[in-house]
Scaffold this active site. Structure first.
Site, PDB file in Angstrom:
ATOM      1  N   GLY A  62       0.828  -1.194   0.000  1.00 21.83           N
ATOM      2  CA  GLY A  62       0.000   0.000   0.000  1.00 21.83           C
ATOM      3  C   GLY A  62       0.857   1.236   0.000  1.00 21.83           C
ATOM      4  N   PRO A  63       0.228   2.380  -0.194  1.00 23.28           N
ATOM      5  CG  PRO A  63      -1.351   3.987  -0.770  1.00 23.28           C
ATOM      6  CD  PRO A  63      -1.211   2.580  -0.332  1.00 23.28           C
ATOM      7  N   PRO A  64       2.616   4.821   1.132  1.00 23.37           N
ATOM      8  CG  PRO A  64       4.416   6.135   0.519  1.00 23.37           C
ATOM      9  CD  PRO A  64       3.148   5.559   0.000  1.00 23.37           C
TER      10      PRO A  64
ATOM     11  N   GLY B  99      -0.231   2.612   7.376  1.00 26.68           N
ATOM     12  CA  GLY B  99      -0.277   1.790   8.578  1.00 26.68           C
ATOM     13  C   GLY B  99       0.257   0.380   8.411  1.00 26.68           C
ATOM     14  CE  LYS B 100       3.443  -0.082   3.285  1.00 28.60           C
ATOM     15  NZ  LYS B 100       2.917   1.298   3.212  1.00 28.60           N
TER      16      LYS B 100
ATOM     17  CG  HIS C  23      -5.757  32.502  -9.941  1.00 29.06           C
ATOM     18  ND1 HIS C  23      -5.006  32.271 -11.067  1.00 29.06           N
ATOM     19  CD2 HIS C  23      -5.870  31.295  -9.318  1.00 29.06           C
ATOM     20  CE1 HIS C  23      -4.680  30.994 -11.120  1.00 29.06           C
ATOM     21  NE2 HIS C  23      -5.183  30.372 -10.068  1.00 29.06           N
ATOM     22  CD  GLU C  24      -6.913  30.723  -5.463  1.00 31.64           C
ATOM     23  OE1 GLU C  24      -7.699  29.758  -5.531  1.00 31.64           O
ATOM     24  OE2 GLU C  24      -5.713  30.637  -5.779  1.00 31.64           O
TER      25      GLU C  24
ATOM     26  CG  HIS D 282      -9.359  28.151  -9.397  1.00 31.48           C
ATOM     27  ND1 HIS D 282      -9.085  27.418 -10.514  1.00 31.48           N
ATOM     28  CD2 HIS D 282      -8.152  28.622  -8.957  1.00 31.48           C
ATOM     29  CE1 HIS D 282      -7.775  27.442 -10.748  1.00 31.48           C
ATOM     30  NE2 HIS D 282      -7.188  28.178  -9.816  1.00 31.48           N
TER      31      HIS D 282
ATOM     32  CG  ASP E 272      -4.416  26.454 -11.247  1.00 30.04           C
ATOM     33  OD1 ASP E 272      -4.412  25.792 -10.203  1.00 30.04           O
ATOM     34  OD2 ASP E 272      -4.644  27.679 -11.299  1.00 30.04           O
TER      35      ASP E 272
END
Ligand code: ADP
Ligand code: MG
Ligand code: ZN
Length: 615
Positions: A207-209, A212-213, A428-429, A432, A505
């Site tokens: 699994g991804p880092p 909880g492995k 700009h924001e 979006h 973006d």
């Protein structure tokens, strides 16, 4: 292999301290055992002892009298005019006139002190050599492994009271169930052998880092009542060929002796990489891997040695390692879903003082895509913030702010934007936000801010989905691209000028558009053909092209046309709502941060002006 062990210079400090201690102890011994104490007493005591005929020997010197009682104790007293002293002494039967030596201990005392000294010297020597060698071992000197050649440095965990338990791992229920079965087997193997079942020899957590492995493996150690060997794959990687293999051998030897037990190899990709035929093959790593493979074959399924391993690069592992009989079980430990995130936040919130009205669900929704480690970090950051602000309990605000810290970095208090820049960022924001809000099928805007962050963002628009999405439709993807281009579109419309502020973006929009073309089969031209493959599913997911150069050219132009189309869609939306754009941007410029509700209020006010062109 013979490697000369490098001797360190002895540590003189230890020897000096040891000598001083030795000296002090010797003086004490001498005083208490060898040299007999001479007790100073008053003349009256001397006279009384004569009276009682208690003196065996006396010596009258010019300035003192030294005398000895019947049991051998020595005393001394001063001289006083005493006429018939000699007569009384004579009458009491004491001998006098001979010299009394103030040290008259029998030989046995010398023998005892001698023995004590030898024991002392031996203990000191042991203590010092241990200290010095330990220091040598600690300084990870390139050559210092000569002391423990080929020994595996696996740490052995035995069940402890305050260890990590399955209840400390939130979410990841499937992984927990699979591991619980292994723990159960180790507790009651007869239940399994009765029916003829063999336990999987190994299980691989992938699994991804930060999901909880390692934590899960520790929880297994905490729950299983058996020894637990834990070692990191990188510890097998050695400078010299053969060393790693020796470590593997040693680890399995120890494990078999301690069976039933669990061996956990973290980050196994460090040794388990595919063996390939490239010229730069790594002999040492291959030998280590081969040793691991043969060790895993070497014990029967029911000896009670279970091997757990964790990795976030399963695709790089050697297929031989993954075949049934070695790691039979592959346990996915994925990024947590909404419920998982809520649970993880709650598990970590137990460790801190937190106000009762914290809304974990909102937090978990906002932190969509966060890993367990990030969520743990969010809770801790919130606690730190509460302390910084002199509060005793953590509140919702603290947690919300730290979600943003994890997403976008800390607020940059001292970064000063010019007024013009601030205005550009505000438009700009809002660009979006408006594009997002005015399309169907896009997540609601929950916050817009133009406070710069340490990540480099000068502002951002937060959109939070109501619930977890597992699928994304084509429309949603296109809308996403349109939203991403909305910031730049606003700048173009208002300032007739474009800035560097849209670089992130652009990157993201391109990524979405490219994925649509090459991986999701969302275009007419390529139908359901994959043009790219993902290499590192769990680590960023970089891709490699698998198509002809002509196709690559075509892909590029298709990507451009998708983005261009969405960009013009965004421009159109903003043009149609120019007045709202001005209104909200002005409000944002003044307030720096606005919430989703404030945004929607302004957007929905005076509904009739929504489509009027004021410019
Ligand atoms: P990795 O998968 O990279 O080995 P770790 O197990 O080391 O991740 O997780 C790092 C930290 O993140 C843990 O110590 C724990 O605090 C937190 N964490 C990760 N996943 C979970 C989870 N499912 N439940 C609770 N805490 C978690
Ligand atoms: Mg780990
Ligand atoms: Zn932007």
């Amino acid at each position: 292999m013979e490697i000369k062990q490098q001797r360190k210079k002895p540590d003189y400090g230890y020897w000096i301290i040891a000598l001083i201690v030795f000296g002090i102890i010797n003086v004490m011994l001498y005083n208490s055992l060898v040299k007999q104490q001479v007790k100073e007493v008053g003349y009256n005591v001397f006279m009384e002892m004569i009276e009682e005929k208690g003196i065996s020997e006396a010596n009258i010197e010019s300035n003192k009298i030294v005398f000895k009682d019947k049991s051998g104790n020595i005393y001394k007293t001063g001289i006083i005019e005493d006429e018939d002293l000699y007569k009384r002494l004579y009458d009491s039967g004491a001998t006098f006139g001979s010299k009394i030596i103030e040290q008259t201990n029998p030989i046995i005392y010398y023998a005892v002190t001698f023995l004590i000294q030898i024991v002392l010297l031996y203990l000191l020597w042991r203590f010092i050599t241990k200290r010095v060698f330990k220091k040598m071992g600690d300084s990870k000197d390139m050559l210092s492994f000569g002391l423990g050649e080929g020994k595996s440095n696996a740490r052995v965990y035995v069940k402890s009271e305050n260890g990590i338990r399955f209840s400390d791992v939130a979410g990841e229920d499937e992984a927990k169930d699979l591991l619980k079965e292994i723990v159960h087997y180790l507790h009651a193997p007869e239940k399994y052998t009765e029916i003829g079942a063999t336990l999987p020899k190994g299980a691989l957590l992938v699994g991804p880092p930060g999901t909880g492995k390692t934590l899960l493996a520790k929880a297994v150690a905490g729950e299983a009542n058996v020894p637990f060997f834990s070692i990191s794959g990188s510890e097998f990687v050695q400078m010299f060929v053969g060393m790693g293999a020796a470590k593997v051998r040693d680890l399995f030897k120890q494990a078999k002796e301690k069976a039933p037990c669990i061996v956990f190899i973290d980050e196994i990709d460090a040794i388990g990489k595919k063996r390939d035929s490239t010229l730069t093959s790594n002999d040492e790593r291959e030998q280590t891997l081969n040793q691991l493979l043969s060790e895993m074959d070497g014990f029967e399924g029911n000896t009670g040695v279970v091997i757990l391993a964790a990795t976030n690069r399963p695709e790089s592992l050697d297929p031989a390692l993954l075949r049934p009989g070695r790691f039979d079980r592959r346990i996915p430990v994925e990024l947590p879903d909404l419920k998982g995130r809520i649970d993880i936040l709650k598990v970590h919130a137990k460790k801190i003082k937190i106000s009762d009205n914290v809304d974990f669900e909102t937090l978990a929704k906002t932190a969509s895509g966060a890993s367990g480690a990030q969520l743990a970090n969010i809770v801790n950051e919130a606690a730190l913030k509460a302390v910084r602000e002199g509060r005793k309990v953590v509140q919702q605000d603290d947690l919300m702010e730290s979600v943003e810290v994890v997403i976008a970095g800390y607020q940059k208090k001292n970064k000063v934007l010019t007024n013009k820049e601030k205005l550009v960022v505000a438009y700009h924001e809002v660009g979006h936000a408006l594009v997002a809000a005015l399309q169907n099928h896009s997540a609601p805007v929950t916050k817009i801010t133009i406070i710069p962050r340490t990540s480099g963002a000068l502002g951002y628009t937060m959109q939070v989905d109501e619930d977890d999405h597992n699928l994304m439709s084509k429309t949603e993807m296109l809308n996403k691209i349109a939203t991403l281009t909305g910031g730049r579109a606003a700048e173009e419309l208002i300032f007739n000028e474009i800035t560097t502020g849209a670089s992130n973006d652009i990157e993201q929009a391109t990524k979405y558009a490219r994925a649509m073309v090459t991986r999701f089969g969302m275009t007419e031209d390529f139908d359901m053909v994959a043009m790219e493959t993902v290499n590192n599913q769990y680590l960023g997911g970089d891709t490699s092209m698998s198509c002809s150069p002509e196709t690559a050219t075509k892909i590029d132009s298709m990507v451009v046309s998708i983005v261009r189309e969405e960009h013009s869609k965004a421009l159109q939306i903003l043009k149609d709502n120019m007045q709202k754009l001005h209104e909200i941007a002005k409000y944002l410029y003044e307030n720096e941060t606005i919430t989703g509700e404030e945004f929607m209020d302004i957007l929905n006010s005076k509904e009739n002006t929504l489509l009027s062109h004021e410019d």
